[in-house]
Design a protein around this motif. Structure first.
Motif, PDB file in Angstrom:
ATOM      1  N   GLU A   1       4.248   9.000  14.167  1.00  0.00           N
ATOM      2  CA  GLU A   1       2.799   8.838  14.345  1.00  0.00           C
ATOM      3  C   GLU A   1       2.207   7.736  13.479  1.00  0.00           C
ATOM      4  O   GLU A   1       1.393   6.946  13.949  1.00  0.00           O
ATOM      5  CB  GLU A   1       2.083  10.155  14.021  1.00  0.00           C
ATOM      6  N   LYS A   2       2.589   7.698  12.210  1.00  0.00           N
ATOM      7  CA  LYS A   2       1.945   6.785  11.256  1.00  0.00           C
ATOM      8  C   LYS A   2       2.547   5.387  11.214  1.00  0.00           C
ATOM      9  O   LYS A   2       1.871   4.443  10.793  1.00  0.00           O
ATOM     10  CB  LYS A   2       1.991   7.377   9.840  1.00  0.00           C
ATOM     11  N   ILE A   3       3.802   5.250  11.642  1.00  0.00           N
ATOM     12  CA  ILE A   3       4.442   3.935  11.560  1.00  0.00           C
ATOM     13  C   ILE A   3       4.829   3.420  12.947  1.00  0.00           C
ATOM     14  O   ILE A   3       4.328   2.396  13.386  1.00  0.00           O
ATOM     15  CB  ILE A   3       5.663   3.974  10.616  1.00  0.00           C
ATOM     16  N   LEU A   4       5.703   4.143  13.633  1.00  0.00           N
ATOM     17  CA  LEU A   4       6.200   3.640  14.920  1.00  0.00           C
ATOM     18  C   LEU A   4       5.105   3.503  15.979  1.00  0.00           C
ATOM     19  O   LEU A   4       5.157   2.594  16.805  1.00  0.00           O
ATOM     20  CB  LEU A   4       7.324   4.542  15.435  1.00  0.00           C
ATOM     21  N   SER A   5       4.124   4.384  15.987  1.00  0.00           N
ATOM     22  CA  SER A   5       3.055   4.334  16.993  1.00  0.00           C
ATOM     23  C   SER A   5       1.811   3.609  16.490  1.00  0.00           C
ATOM     24  O   SER A   5       0.826   3.505  17.219  1.00  0.00           O
ATOM     25  CB  SER A   5       2.675   5.765  17.413  1.00  0.00           C
ATOM     26  N   ASN A   6       1.852   3.107  15.285  1.00  0.00           N
ATOM     27  CA  ASN A   6       0.707   2.426  14.688  1.00  0.00           C
ATOM     28  C   ASN A   6       0.597   1.004  15.253  1.00  0.00           C
ATOM     29  O   ASN A   6       1.515   0.193  15.123  1.00  0.00           O
ATOM     30  CB  ASN A   6       0.877   2.392  13.165  1.00  0.00           C
ATOM     31  N   GLN A   7      -0.546   0.708  15.866  1.00  0.00           N
ATOM     32  CA  GLN A   7      -0.761  -0.608  16.476  1.00  0.00           C
ATOM     33  C   GLN A   7      -0.639  -1.749  15.463  1.00  0.00           C
ATOM     34  O   GLN A   7      -0.254  -2.851  15.811  1.00  0.00           O
ATOM     35  CB  GLN A   7      -2.150  -0.658  17.152  1.00  0.00           C
ATOM     36  N   GLN A   8      -0.945  -1.457  14.210  1.00  0.00           N
ATOM     37  CA  GLN A   8      -0.862  -2.458  13.148  1.00  0.00           C
ATOM     38  C   GLN A   8       0.576  -2.977  12.976  1.00  0.00           C
ATOM     39  O   GLN A   8       0.784  -4.138  12.647  1.00  0.00           O
ATOM     40  CB  GLN A   8      -1.353  -1.827  11.836  1.00  0.00           C
ATOM     41  N   PHE A   9       1.560  -2.118  13.215  1.00  0.00           N
ATOM     42  CA  PHE A   9       2.967  -2.482  13.009  1.00  0.00           C
ATOM     43  C   PHE A   9       3.729  -2.730  14.312  1.00  0.00           C
ATOM     44  O   PHE A   9       4.847  -3.235  14.286  1.00  0.00           O
ATOM     45  CB  PHE A   9       3.686  -1.369  12.233  1.00  0.00           C
ATOM     46  N   GLN A  10       3.153  -2.350  15.438  1.00  0.00           N
ATOM     47  CA  GLN A  10       3.848  -2.320  16.723  1.00  0.00           C
ATOM     48  C   GLN A  10       4.565  -3.627  17.075  1.00  0.00           C
ATOM     49  O   GLN A  10       5.744  -3.621  17.384  1.00  0.00           O
ATOM     50  CB  GLN A  10       2.860  -1.965  17.833  1.00  0.00           C
ATOM     51  N   LYS A  11       3.862  -4.725  17.022  1.00  0.00           N
ATOM     52  CA  LYS A  11       4.455  -6.011  17.435  1.00  0.00           C
ATOM     53  C   LYS A  11       5.657  -6.378  16.564  1.00  0.00           C
ATOM     54  O   LYS A  11       6.695  -6.798  17.070  1.00  0.00           O
ATOM     55  CB  LYS A  11       3.399  -7.115  17.397  1.00  0.00           C
ATOM     56  N   GLU A  12       5.507  -6.202  15.265  1.00  0.00           N
ATOM     57  CA  GLU A  12       6.607  -6.510  14.346  1.00  0.00           C
ATOM     58  C   GLU A  12       7.802  -5.591  14.600  1.00  0.00           C
ATOM     59  O   GLU A  12       8.950  -6.035  14.640  1.00  0.00           O
ATOM     60  CB  GLU A  12       6.132  -6.379  12.903  1.00  0.00           C
TER      61      GLU A  12
END
Length: 118
Positions: free
Chosen positions: A70-81
């Protein structure tokens, strides 16, 4: 014992001596000495080409699967990277796969940002 009358005449002298000693050390045949930076590069290269499962990642970061998802893999902030080194399941039953070297780098460099999401 120093007589009381002569105590004031004695001054304490501190002498520092330096010695340089060469001692040969024989290492066992199964050990070698390498520089720290070379050792770090070797450790880093051990992760190249290695894939981790979700369980491998979770063991290293000590958070729950749910929180990580929820907090990392689905976070839009990190998604592209993340898309550049994480295989996201496309269907039910498919697994996540992570490039170990890039995942380690991501977790190290984005630590503060990741912690803000927790």
């Amino acid at each position: 014992m120093i007589p009381p009358k002569t105590k004031h005449l004695i001054k304490e002298v501190l002498v520092i001596q330096h010695f340089e000693i060469t001692v040969p050390i024989q290492l066992p045949k199964n050990l070698i000495i390498i520089e720290v930076n070379e050792y770090q590069e070797l450790k880093k290269s051990m992760k190249l080409g290695v894939w981790w499962s979700m369980e491998d990642v979770l063991k290293r970061i000590c958070i729950s699967r749910k929180t990580f998802t929820e907090k990392i893999l689905s976070n839009q902030q990190f998604q592209k990277e993340l898309e550049s080194f994480v295989h996201f399941p496309k269907s039910r039953g498919e697994k996540y796969y992570f490039l170990a070297s890039k995942t380690t780098e991501f977790l190290e460099t984005r630590f503060k940002e990741i912690m803000k999401t927790m």
